[in-house]
Design a protein around this motif. Structure first.
Motif, short mmCIF file in Angstrom:
data_model
loop_
_atom_site.label_atom_id
_atom_site.label_comp_id
_atom_site.label_asym_id
_atom_site.label_seq_id
_atom_site.Cartn_x
_atom_site.Cartn_y
_atom_site.Cartn_z
N LEU A 139 6.51 82.20 3.82
CA LEU A 139 5.02 81.07 4.78
C LEU A 139 5.60 79.84 3.98
O LEU A 139 4.97 78.82 5.29
CB LEU A 139 3.88 81.79 4.11
N GLU A 140 5.90 78.98 2.99
CA GLU A 140 6.40 77.74 2.43
C GLU A 140 7.07 77.14 3.95
O GLU A 140 6.72 75.82 4.28
CB GLU A 140 6.59 77.46 1.48
N ARG A 141 8.53 77.98 4.59
CA ARG A 141 9.14 77.87 5.44
C ARG A 141 8.70 77.31 6.32
O ARG A 141 8.65 76.76 7.23
CB ARG A 141 10.46 79.00 4.86
N GLN A 205 -5.01 83.23 0.40
CA GLN A 205 -4.29 82.04 -0.43
C GLN A 205 -2.94 81.50 -0.52
O GLN A 205 -3.00 80.07 -0.41
CB GLN A 205 -4.39 83.09 -1.74
N GLY A 206 -2.62 82.62 0.43
CA GLY A 206 -0.67 81.75 0.49
C GLY A 206 -0.96 81.06 1.67
O GLY A 206 -0.42 79.60 1.98
N LEU A 207 -1.50 81.07 2.39
CA LEU A 207 -1.36 80.31 3.72
C LEU A 207 -2.28 78.38 3.03
O LEU A 207 -1.74 77.82 3.70
CB LEU A 207 -2.70 81.02 4.91
N GLU A 208 -3.19 79.10 2.69
CA GLU A 208 -3.57 78.04 2.05
C GLU A 208 -3.28 77.48 1.31
O GLU A 208 -2.93 75.82 1.67
CB GLU A 208 -5.54 78.17 1.46
N ARG A 209 -2.52 77.56 0.25
CA ARG A 209 -1.54 76.63 -0.49
C ARG A 209 -0.18 76.35 0.29
O ARG A 209 0.38 75.14 0.30
CB ARG A 209 -1.27 78.28 -1.82
N GLY A 215 -0.24 68.92 4.36
CA GLY A 215 -0.58 67.89 4.58
C GLY A 215 -1.94 68.23 5.98
O GLY A 215 -2.95 67.55 5.80
N TYR A 216 -2.10 69.25 5.82
CA TYR A 216 -2.99 70.07 6.96
C TYR A 216 -4.66 70.25 6.24
O TYR A 216 -4.96 70.57 5.40
CB TYR A 216 -2.05 71.77 7.68
N GLN A 217 -5.09 70.13 7.43
CA GLN A 217 -6.48 70.45 6.72
C GLN A 217 -6.70 71.52 6.89
O GLN A 217 -6.11 72.17 8.12
CB GLN A 217 -7.59 69.51 7.82
N VAL A 218 -7.49 72.58 6.34
CA VAL A 218 -7.17 74.06 7.46
C VAL A 218 -8.73 74.44 6.29
O VAL A 218 -9.51 73.94 5.75
CB VAL A 218 -6.79 75.11 5.22
N LYS A 219 -9.40 75.72 7.73
CA LYS A 219 -10.19 76.43 7.48
C LYS A 219 -10.33 77.62 7.56
O LYS A 219 -9.45 77.74 7.67
CB LYS A 219 -11.38 75.39 8.06
N SER A 220 -10.60 78.13 6.65
CA SER A 220 -11.39 80.16 6.22
C SER A 220 -12.08 80.50 6.30
O SER A 220 -12.72 80.02 6.51
CB SER A 220 -10.33 80.32 5.30
N ALA A 221 -12.07 81.63 7.09
CA ALA A 221 -13.40 82.59 7.80
C ALA A 221 -13.36 84.03 7.33
O ALA A 221 -12.19 84.09 7.96
CB ALA A 221 -14.38 81.75 8.88
N PRO A 222 -14.14 84.51 7.23
CA PRO A 222 -13.82 86.07 6.95
C PRO A 222 -14.21 86.87 8.32
O PRO A 222 -14.16 85.91 9.11
CB PRO A 222 -15.59 86.71 5.80
#
Length: 299
Positions: A139-141, A205-209, A215-222
């Motif tokens: 995911l980090e790659r 959680q991995g995606l957000e990390r 440096g991305y702005q991230v948003k998540s929702a159920p």
């Protein structure tokens, strides 16, 4: 090419079975955020470039194409040549939000070999129900590859490990062994599926990390599945889901077959009697480089 692990191969019946539940569950606010981002990116009616990573049979493409602005050029990427061919065929009648045809290119690639040039000149990278199968390192790659191209991402329907059985009034209906089954299933989901030790229910959680680190702005929702008792989709999808869970639990705890069998018979009998529904937790995720996120928020 390295062969994909068995846990990363899905048959077309399962993929088609879940498509309507996926469509109903998606978070519309994040889809709208992606739409606004693409409008902001577009200049002089240029063609937008989108990538569908791990496209499977094309359900993600079928959902997104008519909801996003055009013109659209899609790159479909999957390790399964058969599913990739299905996805291309299914794309032929699709239209963008303006009713114009989309263009599609396909690439059969092993996802373990992910590179930044897969996303060259890409406006939006999409994927659905993929990230429970991958490792944090993978995911980090991916995040680094997207960042190298300054591409936004819309990743939907990542499992979060939360599920519950529901009665006819949508109230939780617990069984003493539900927690045991859930724990075994979570452990099984974290086996290596060919892309390192899988994140399983830790995918959100991995995606957000990973993307925050770029440096991305991230948003998540159920984006949970809600399969109510007595609905035709609940019966067929519920059977496949519960039996799939039971198979995974058996692999994880082969010495607990009698306990598992009692649980399985009980839950399937309730499902057959239209007395049982399911809520299965998922999370949708949108992220983009800070400048473009700020601009699209103003649209």
């Amino acid at each position: 090419m390295t062969q994909p692990a068995p846990g990363s191969i899905f048959d077309t019946h399962w993929l088609s079975l879940r498509e309507s539940a996926d469509a109903a569950a998606r978070n519309t606010a994040l889809t709208e955020q992606a739409r606004r981002h693409l409008i902001q990116r577009q200049r002089d009616e240029r063609c937008l470039t989108l990538v569908d990573l791990g496209c499977g049979g094309g359900s993600n493409l079928r959902f997104l194409a008519p909801r996003l602005p055009g013109p659209q050029s899609w790159r479909l990427i999957d390790h399964d040549a058969g599913l990739l061919n299905e996805s291309v065929a299914a794309a032929m009648p699709l239209r963008d939000a303006r009713g114009e045809p989309i263009s599609v290119q396909a690439a059969c690639k092993n996802l373990v070999d992910i590179e930044a040039d897969w996303f060259s000149d890409c406006d939006l990278v999409c994927a659905s129900a993929l990230f429970d199968l991958v490792s944090l390192e993978w995911l980090e790659r991916l995040a680094a590859a997207c960042a190298a191209q300054q591409a936004a991402v819309l990743f939907t329907l990542s499992v979060d490990g939360d599920w519950a059985f529901l009665d006819g009034d949508a109230r939780t209906q617990a069984h003493p062994d539900d927690r045991w089954v859930r724990d075994q299933l979570i452990a099984h989901q974290q086996r290596d599926k060919g892309l390192g030790i899988a994140l399983g229910s830790h995918a959100p959680q991995g995606l957000e990390r990973a993307f925050t680190a770029q440096g991305y702005q991230v948003k998540s929702a159920p984006s949970p599945w809600r399969l109510l008792p007595g609905h035709p989709d609940t019966h067929e999808l519920g059977h496949s889901l519960i039996e799939g869970w039971a198979g995974a639990v058996h692999e994880q705890s082969p010495n607990e077959q009698q306990r598992l069998e009692r649980w399985l018979i009980h839950r399937l009998s309730q499902l057959n009697a239209d007395a049982l529904g399911l809520e299965v937790g998922h999370v949708d995720f949108f992220a983009c480089p800070p400048a473009s996120c700020s601009a699209s928020d103003d649209q």
